[in-house]
Design an enzyme around this catalytic site. Sequence first.
Site, PDB file in Angstrom:
ATOM      1  N   LYS A 195      -7.230   3.121   8.499  1.00 34.53           N
ATOM      2  CA  LYS A 195      -7.404   4.235   7.568  1.00 34.53           C
ATOM      3  C   LYS A 195      -7.320   3.755   6.117  1.00 34.53           C
ATOM      4  CE  LYS A 195      -4.593   7.008   5.722  1.00 34.53           C
ATOM      5  NZ  LYS A 195      -3.373   7.779   5.515  1.00 34.53           N
ATOM      6  N   ASP A 197      -7.584  10.770   8.152  1.00 37.31           N
ATOM      7  CA  ASP A 197      -6.153  11.075   8.066  1.00 37.31           C
ATOM      8  C   ASP A 197      -5.925  12.373   8.853  1.00 37.31           C
ATOM      9  OD1 ASP A 197      -7.137  13.132   6.545  1.00 37.31           O
ATOM     10  OD2 ASP A 197      -5.690  12.892   4.928  1.00 37.31           O
TER      11      ASP A 197
END
Length: 218
Positions: free
Chosen positions: A120, A138
């Site tokens: 991420k 996220d």
Amino acid sequence: MTKNKIEKIFKILSKQISNPKTELTYKNPYTFLVSVVLSAQATDKSVNASTVKLFKIIKRPEEMIKLGETKLKKYIKTIGLYNSKAKNIINLSKILFEKHNGKIPSDFNLLTSLPGVGNKTASVYQNEILNIPRVAVDTHVFRVSNRIGLVKTKNPDETQIKLESIIPKKWLKSAHHLLILHGRYTCKSQKPLCGDCVVYKHCSYIKSEQNKKNISSQ
Ligand code: SF4
């Protein structure tokens, strides 16, 4: 979901969110990377409140190394998991200084080899700093894309692969921020503001909630 519908959803979202960009404040690529590492399981607001002072004195890896873990913790102690984040930030700064001339590598595998930098964080960095169209996932992006029905996935990595394969090229660069900001302010985790939602008409969550109500009232 059809290509046409996906196109429509991003068109509508980008009309509402005309300037989709990060809410993290930063001075340069290095301070952005530090901010993203700090933002794991924490709000951008809480990160910005800490980095406003930190980034007045720290803008480069060598300055962070000089500051040291103990002093860094004092700046970031209001952010969740600050002990492990401080350790990671000092270690990643050492690697950047010793192996990369103080610069951040652009290669995804090199990025994810840095302490505290997972898929991420690396994708967020590539998207924001290198303008590479990555859809970092996220908690907001995961929730919103599954609720709307863009994807039906079980984890963030699977979601990213799927989103990057179905979102039209035109929206790939902004998709991450559009979905995050929609999730943060409208499609909230506990109580989504469906009555104020611009993509209400296209959302599969709404249809399934209506179906549930219809079934329970029968
Ligand atoms: S209609 Fe509701 S659940 Fe669907 S995207 Fe909008 S806020 Fe989220």
